[in-house]
Design a protein around this motif. Structure first.
Motif, PDB file in Angstrom:
ATOM      1  N   ASP A 142       9.993  -8.005   3.600  1.00 17.59           N
ATOM      2  CA  ASP A 142       8.834  -7.436   4.295  1.00 17.59           C
ATOM      3  C   ASP A 142       8.929  -5.916   4.360  1.00 17.59           C
ATOM      4  OD1 ASP A 142       8.066 -10.018   4.588  1.00 17.59           O
ATOM      5  OD2 ASP A 142       7.803  -9.964   6.746  1.00 17.59           O
ATOM      6  N   GLY A 143      10.159  -5.403   4.405  1.00 15.61           N
ATOM      7  CA  GLY A 143      10.331  -3.946   4.357  1.00 15.61           C
ATOM      8  C   GLY A 143       9.813  -3.383   3.049  1.00 15.61           C
ATOM      9  N   ALA A 144      10.106  -4.075   1.945  1.00 21.88           N
ATOM     10  CA  ALA A 144       9.591  -3.653   0.638  1.00 21.88           C
ATOM     11  C   ALA A 144       8.069  -3.754   0.605  1.00 21.88           C
ATOM     12  CB  ALA A 144      10.203  -4.521  -0.464  1.00 21.88           C
ATOM     13  N   ALA A 145       7.541  -4.815   1.221  1.00 19.30           N
ATOM     14  CA  ALA A 145       6.083  -4.988   1.267  1.00 19.30           C
ATOM     15  C   ALA A 145       5.414  -3.860   2.043  1.00 19.30           C
ATOM     16  CB  ALA A 145       5.750  -6.335   1.903  1.00 19.30           C
ATOM     17  N   ILE A 146       6.032  -3.428   3.128  1.00 15.14           N
ATOM     18  CA  ILE A 146       5.468  -2.330   3.920  1.00 15.14           C
ATOM     19  C   ILE A 146       5.376  -1.064   3.081  1.00 15.14           C
ATOM     20  CG2 ILE A 146       5.907  -0.774   5.872  1.00 15.14           C
ATOM     21  CD1 ILE A 146       7.143  -3.251   7.299  1.00 15.14           C
ATOM     22  N   ILE A 147       6.436  -0.778   2.320  1.00 17.71           N
ATOM     23  CA  ILE A 147       6.438   0.415   1.474  1.00 17.71           C
ATOM     24  C   ILE A 147       5.332   0.334   0.428  1.00 17.71           C
ATOM     25  CG2 ILE A 147       7.766   1.560  -0.366  1.00 17.71           C
ATOM     26  CD1 ILE A 147      10.251   1.143   1.430  1.00 17.71           C
ATOM     27  N   SER A 148       5.177  -0.840  -0.170  1.00 17.43           N
ATOM     28  CA  SER A 148       4.146  -1.026  -1.194  1.00 17.43           C
ATOM     29  C   SER A 148       2.740  -0.962  -0.592  1.00 17.43           C
ATOM     30  CB  SER A 148       4.364  -2.379  -1.876  1.00 17.43           C
ATOM     31  OG  SER A 148       3.373  -2.611  -2.847  1.00 17.43           O
ATOM     32  N   GLN A 149       2.555  -1.599   0.545  1.00 12.65           N
ATOM     33  CA  GLN A 149       1.211  -1.707   1.118  1.00 12.65           C
ATOM     34  C   GLN A 149       0.755  -0.432   1.814  1.00 12.65           C
ATOM     35  OE1 GLN A 149       1.425  -5.315   3.484  1.00 12.65           O
ATOM     36  NE2 GLN A 149       2.097  -6.489   1.708  1.00 12.65           N
ATOM     37  N   THR A 150       1.677   0.283   2.460  1.00 13.43           N
ATOM     38  CA  THR A 150       1.266   1.543   3.091  1.00 13.43           C
ATOM     39  C   THR A 150       0.846   2.563   2.039  1.00 13.43           C
ATOM     40  OG1 THR A 150       3.592   2.242   3.199  1.00 13.43           O
ATOM     41  CG2 THR A 150       2.645   1.284   5.191  1.00 13.43           C
ATOM     42  N   ASN A 151       1.351   2.412   0.816  1.00 12.08           N
ATOM     43  CA  ASN A 151       0.933   3.275  -0.281  1.00 12.08           C
ATOM     44  C   ASN A 151      -0.537   3.052  -0.645  1.00 12.08           C
ATOM     45  OD1 ASN A 151       1.428   5.087  -2.592  1.00 12.08           O
ATOM     46  ND2 ASN A 151       1.201   3.238  -3.820  1.00 12.08           N
ATOM     47  N   MET A 152      -1.108   1.939  -0.185  1.00 13.23           N
ATOM     48  CA  MET A 152      -2.505   1.632  -0.509  1.00 13.23           C
ATOM     49  C   MET A 152      -3.419   1.698   0.713  1.00 13.23           C
ATOM     50  SD  MET A 152      -2.097  -1.385  -3.404  1.00 13.23           S
ATOM     51  CE  MET A 152      -1.076  -2.485  -2.413  1.00 13.23           C
ATOM     52  N   LEU A 153      -2.906   2.212   1.821  1.00 14.47           N
ATOM     53  CA  LEU A 153      -3.749   2.317   3.017  1.00 14.47           C
ATOM     54  C   LEU A 153      -4.971   3.204   2.778  1.00 14.47           C
ATOM     55  CD1 LEU A 153      -1.151   2.606   5.933  1.00 14.47           C
ATOM     56  CD2 LEU A 153      -2.795   0.760   5.544  1.00 14.47           C
ATOM     57  N   GLY A 154      -4.844   4.140   1.861  1.00 12.27           N
ATOM     58  CA  GLY A 154      -5.974   5.004   1.525  1.00 12.27           C
ATOM     59  C   GLY A 154      -6.710   4.539   0.290  1.00 12.27           C
ATOM     60  N   ALA A 155      -6.582   3.248  -0.049  1.00 11.56           N
ATOM     61  CA  ALA A 155      -7.198   2.715  -1.271  1.00 11.56           C
ATOM     62  C   ALA A 155      -8.685   3.033  -1.344  1.00 11.56           C
ATOM     63  CB  ALA A 155      -6.992   1.200  -1.338  1.00 11.56           C
ATOM     64  N   SER A 156      -9.145   3.295  -2.557  1.00  7.24           N
ATOM     65  CA  SER A 156     -10.551   3.657  -2.742  1.00  7.24           C
ATOM     66  C   SER A 156     -11.500   2.511  -2.403  1.00  7.24           C
ATOM     67  CB  SER A 156     -10.789   4.117  -4.185  1.00  7.24           C
ATOM     68  OG  SER A 156     -10.420   3.107  -5.101  1.00  7.24           O
ATOM     69  N   TYR A 157     -10.998   1.272  -2.463  1.00  2.00           N
ATOM     70  CA  TYR A 157     -11.857   0.134  -2.112  1.00  2.00           C
ATOM     71  C   TYR A 157     -11.763  -0.121  -0.617  1.00  2.00           C
ATOM     72  CZ  TYR A 157     -14.244  -4.349  -2.325  1.00  2.00           C
ATOM     73  OH  TYR A 157     -15.149  -5.368  -2.124  1.00  2.00           O
ATOM     74  N   GLY A 158     -12.848   0.153   0.087  1.00  2.00           N
ATOM     75  CA  GLY A 158     -12.857   0.142   1.541  1.00  2.00           C
ATOM     76  C   GLY A 158     -12.408  -1.161   2.186  1.00  2.00           C
ATOM     77  N   PRO A 159     -12.949  -2.316   1.776  1.00  2.00           N
ATOM     78  CA  PRO A 159     -12.547  -3.570   2.432  1.00  2.00           C
ATOM     79  C   PRO A 159     -11.051  -3.856   2.328  1.00  2.00           C
ATOM     80  CG  PRO A 159     -14.600  -3.882   1.227  1.00  2.00           C
ATOM     81  CD  PRO A 159     -14.103  -2.519   0.872  1.00  2.00           C
ATOM     82  N   TYR A 160     -10.428  -3.487   1.212  1.00  4.04           N
ATOM     83  CA  TYR A 160      -8.986  -3.702   1.057  1.00  4.04           C
ATOM     84  C   TYR A 160      -8.213  -2.756   1.968  1.00  4.04           C
ATOM     85  CZ  TYR A 160      -4.554  -4.651  -1.410  1.00  4.04           C
ATOM     86  OH  TYR A 160      -3.270  -5.017  -1.729  1.00  4.04           O
ATOM     87  N   ALA A 161      -8.641  -1.501   2.016  1.00  4.12           N
ATOM     88  CA  ALA A 161      -7.977  -0.527   2.882  1.00  4.12           C
ATOM     89  C   ALA A 161      -8.048  -0.956   4.350  1.00  4.12           C
ATOM     90  CB  ALA A 161      -8.609   0.850   2.702  1.00  4.12           C
ATOM     91  N   LYS A 162      -9.207  -1.501   4.762  1.00  2.00           N
ATOM     92  CA  LYS A 162      -9.355  -1.949   6.154  1.00  2.00           C
ATOM     93  C   LYS A 162      -8.444  -3.137   6.448  1.00  2.00           C
ATOM     94  CE  LYS A 162     -14.187  -0.474   6.337  1.00  2.00           C
ATOM     95  NZ  LYS A 162     -15.598  -0.936   6.215  1.00  2.00           N
ATOM     96  N   ALA A 163      -8.381  -4.072   5.521  1.00  2.00           N
ATOM     97  CA  ALA A 163      -7.508  -5.238   5.711  1.00  2.00           C
ATOM     98  C   ALA A 163      -6.045  -4.804   5.802  1.00  2.00           C
ATOM     99  CB  ALA A 163      -7.697  -6.224   4.559  1.00  2.00           C
TER     100      ALA A 163
END
Length: 323
Positions: A142-163
């Motif tokens: 889950d630590g690895a997942a956090i690193i990967s997913q926080t890198n996409m918090l600013g994703a250009s696709y709004g619904p994914y960024a919100k999720a």
């Protein structure tokens, strides 16, 4: 080329240029906005894989709900399993909106999973035979997942960024849950400490593989280039892996564990971690559903889907009758 065809090409190019201008300006793309086909397909592949991985990732920990060593630990891991399933459902709902213009539904996602066309994360094909594995999944996976997913918090696709805003917040608690299990075991018996080291040894290659290969040539995929181009994420696979090392290697060593890679060290000149590459051929084999627990977990997922399909059918029938 006909005049109509030429006009359509020019119009599509204008739409694409405007789309890229919005991306570069940091605007969010929404489900009903125009988007290039490769952007839509990249998102469908990425988010459906993420969603299914959340669901499949709950299975190795679900095995430990009845075997947790105390009531408090049982409640903790049960809550984590529920969270992961909720993350999966949220992400599959985001995927459904992207698939709707293509005439596809959630049933298509599940059929792709069962046929092998939709992959799930390599780490969730692995065995979890000890309580230390349950802790390591929460702490390092889950630590690895956090690193990967926080890198996409600013994703250009709004619904994914919100999720991802909600998912990342909850994953922090999951990582703390796993770390708590590991720290409790480090204060235990020599056998418990050895159990943690054994777990780390078994999971190490899977953790390295978590972020994917550094080079697209390794798998023949250029997905990471496309996701960066469209600002779905900002860092490459290798940059994310290096971030993981920087955050977690000092923590692993601080509790007396040994890294199962004698070559691993931090190069001061290059400012990066040097490590032994995992077997990327084995990675490809695992994600083709040939991992240690792939068949069993897919069987459980298919059984659950088939046994509960009547609920979806009933809801669809009610929705149609309401119309």
């Amino acid at each position: 080329m006909s005049v109509t065809s030429s006009f359509n090409q020019r119009t599509d190019q204008e739409k694409y240029n405007r789309f890229m201008e919005r991306i570069e300006a940091g605007e969010k793309i929404e489900a009903d906005d125009w988007m290039p086909d490769d952007y839509r397909l990249t998102l469908i592949k990425l988010i459906s894989m993420h969603g299914i991985s959340e669901i499949m990732g709950a299975l190795p920990e679900k095995e430990w709900v009845p075997k947790a060593p105390s009531l408090r630990r049982k409640l903790g891991i049960m809550a984590k399993v529920q969270d992961e399933m909720g993350h999966g459902q949220m992400l599959l709902r985001v995927t459904e909106d992207l698939m709707a213009p293509l005439g596809k539904t959630r049933e298509d996602i599940m059929e792709d999973l069962f046929s092998g066309d939709l992959k799930f994360h390599n780490v969730f094909h692995m065995e979890a035979p000890t309580w230390a594995d349950a802790g390591l999944i929460g702490w390092l996976v889950d630590g690895a997942a956090i690193i990967s997913q926080t890198n996409m918090l600013g994703a250009s696709y709004g619904p994914y960024a919100k999720a991802l805003q909600r998912i990342c917040a909850e994953e922090v608690f999951h990582a703390q849950h796993g770390e708590s299990i590991i720290l409790a075991l480090t204060e235990g018996t020599p056998e418990q400490k050895a159990m943690i080291q054994d777990s780390l040894n078994r999971w190490w290659e899977a953790l390295l593989m978590f972020f994917g290969p550094a080079s697209a040539a390794t798998t023949g995929s250029s997905k990471q280039d496309t996701t960066i181009k469209y600002k779905i994420r900002t860092k490459t696979n290798e940059q994310l892996r290096q971030d993981f090392f920087t955050k977690y290697i000092p923590r692993v060593l601080s509790i007396g564990l040994t890294l199962p890679d004698e070559t691993m060290h931090f190069d001061e000149d290059q400012k990066l971690w040097i490590y032994k590459q995992p077997d990327w051929n084995e990675f490809k084999n695992i994600i083709k559903n040939n991992g240690p627990k792939s068949k069993e977990r897919l069987r459980l997922r298919k059984l659950a889907y088939e046994n509960n399909k009547w609920v979806l059918d009933a809801l669809n029938m009610k929705s149609q009758n309401a119309m």
